[in-house]
Design an enzyme around this catalytic site. Structure first.
Site, PDB file in Angstrom:
ATOM      1  N   ASN A  39      34.450 -16.269  30.374  1.00 48.01           N
ATOM      2  CA  ASN A  39      33.010 -16.234  30.617  1.00 48.01           C
ATOM      3  C   ASN A  39      32.295 -16.582  29.316  1.00 48.01           C
ATOM      4  O   ASN A  39      32.318 -15.810  28.360  1.00 48.01           O
ATOM      5  CB  ASN A  39      32.618 -14.839  31.108  1.00 48.01           C
ATOM      6  CG  ASN A  39      31.120 -14.686  31.355  1.00 48.01           C
ATOM      7  OD1 ASN A  39      30.317 -15.520  30.979  1.00 48.01           O
ATOM      8  ND2 ASN A  39      30.747 -13.579  31.985  1.00 48.01           N
ATOM      9  N   CYS A  45      23.227 -14.700  31.184  1.00 43.19           N
ATOM     10  CA  CYS A  45      24.126 -15.699  31.774  1.00 43.19           C
ATOM     11  C   CYS A  45      23.432 -16.617  32.777  1.00 43.19           C
ATOM     12  O   CYS A  45      23.992 -17.650  33.155  1.00 43.19           O
ATOM     13  CB  CYS A  45      25.327 -15.005  32.421  1.00 43.19           C
ATOM     14  SG  CYS A  45      26.356 -14.103  31.237  1.00 43.19           S
ATOM     15  N   HIS A  55      28.328 -19.619  37.756  1.00 43.50           N
ATOM     16  CA  HIS A  55      28.575 -18.952  36.480  1.00 43.50           C
ATOM     17  C   HIS A  55      29.977 -18.355  36.512  1.00 43.50           C
ATOM     18  O   HIS A  55      30.376 -17.728  37.498  1.00 43.50           O
ATOM     19  CB  HIS A  55      27.530 -17.866  36.261  1.00 43.50           C
ATOM     20  CG  HIS A  55      27.874 -16.899  35.180  1.00 43.50           C
ATOM     21  ND1 HIS A  55      28.218 -17.298  33.911  1.00 43.50           N
ATOM     22  CD2 HIS A  55      27.968 -15.540  35.181  1.00 43.50           C
ATOM     23  CE1 HIS A  55      28.487 -16.237  33.179  1.00 43.50           C
ATOM     24  NE2 HIS A  55      28.346 -15.167  33.920  1.00 43.50           N
TER      25      HIS A  55
END
Length: 325
Positions: free
Chosen positions: A282, A113, A252
């Site tokens: 996400n 990520c 993020h």
């Protein structure tokens, strides 16, 4: 300070909307519980025929349009992904072909990520040495590697892609500073157990469900809350700015509740935190550029604003970037 500029941004998410109730049915969660735990209401999942390169290509086209250049101007394409089309060749090679970017070298970066910040740093280095234009893409299809009965993971993730076009010269937001960190001793906190050279994806692995994404959620949250604030303080000091100078925080999109805690701990009194997780969840390496693009297209950024990008994820890794809009 870097002279590399952000010339355009773009994003793409699949058409299929997956609600909390739909994703929670097999995992034992409902809309109220998922919303309370994560702040997420829905996510997008790729269609059966879509691969990561397809999402990445659409985001790239949007970014090229935003930048006002064509693919033949690109000298590099860097795709950040941990869900590639295939183990090899790089997903970026497919994107290069789809775009017709025949002058661009193309390669992938896997920092899970955090990948987009790592990819930005790689692209900036190329442009600093060679000039020209580069395309940085964060793209992931996590729906393909999630265990549908594991409510610790399946409720959190969506699919998507975001992109930035960078230029060594020209007008536009300037990348002022970047840094990346890896804490390899914690690599066990986020992983896909099988499918690589250590544990091939054989029948015993499939029978044991080792092809699925696995995460120790509480330890991951602890990593973020313990490491991101001091790393950010150090980063801002190195960049020659103070927390008061930051006007926008683009993190993020891991989990809404976690981001609330992080934003409080970072103590950025004049900053607005931007989120897209309510609708997209996400999206891995894509979440940061998707959110940056959304804020930019909404007119949130103004000339001179300092925008702090913060990514964190498997590795464990963290990446920070400062953009002067």
């Amino acid at each position: 300070m870097s002279d590399v500029r952000v010339l355009g941004t773009g994003a793409y998410v699949p058409e299929r909307i997956v609600t909390n109730d739909e994703v929670g049915t097999a995992a034992g969660g409902d809309d109220a519980w998922i919303t309370r735990k994560t702040g997420m209401k829905q996510r997008r999942w790729a269609a059966p025929g879509q691969a990561t390169s397809d999402l990445a290509t659409e985001a790239a086209r949007a970014a090229l349009t935003s930048a006002g250049i064509t693919a033949d101007h690109l000298s590099a394409i860097v795709v950040a992904t941990s869900t590639p089309d295939r183990p090899q060749p790089p997903t970026a090679a497919y994107v290069q072909h789809h775009l017709g970017a025949t002058n661009a070298a193309a390669f992938d970066v896997n920092a899970v990520c955090s990948g987009t910040v790592f990819a930005l740093s790689a692209a900036e280095g190329i442009l600093a040495r060679q000039g020209g234009h580069a395309l940085v893409i964060g793209a992931d299809i996590y729906s393909r590697i999630l265990n549908p009965t594991d409510r610790k993971t399946v409720i959190l993730f969506g699919d998507g892609a975001g992109a930035l076009v960078l230029g060594a010269t020209g007008q536009g937001p300037r990348i002022r500073h970047m840094t990346q960190h890896t804490f390899g001793e914690l690599s066990h906190l986020i992983h896909v157990p099988a499918g690589g050279s250590r544990h091939p994806l054989d029948h015993p692995a499939l029978d044991a469900g080792r092809q699925y994404f696995a995460m120790t959620g509480r330890d991951v949250a602890r990593f973020v809350t313990d490491h991101l604030p001091p790393l950010t303080k150090q980063f801002l000091h190195e960049a020659g700015v103070t927390p008061d100078d930051i006007r926008h925080f683009v993190p993020h999109q891991a989990n809404g509740r976690l981001l609330e805690t992080v934003f409080t701990d970072l103590a950025l009194p004049n900053a607005t935190m931007h989120q897209t997780l309510t609708h997209y969840a996400n999206t891995g390496a894509a979440s940061l550029p998707i959110t940056l693009d959304a804020a930019a297209r909404q007119g949130a950024f103004h000339p001179g604003d300092l925008v702090l990008l913060a990514a964190f994820g498997g590795g464990m890794a963290a990446g920070l970037a400062l953009i002067e809009w």
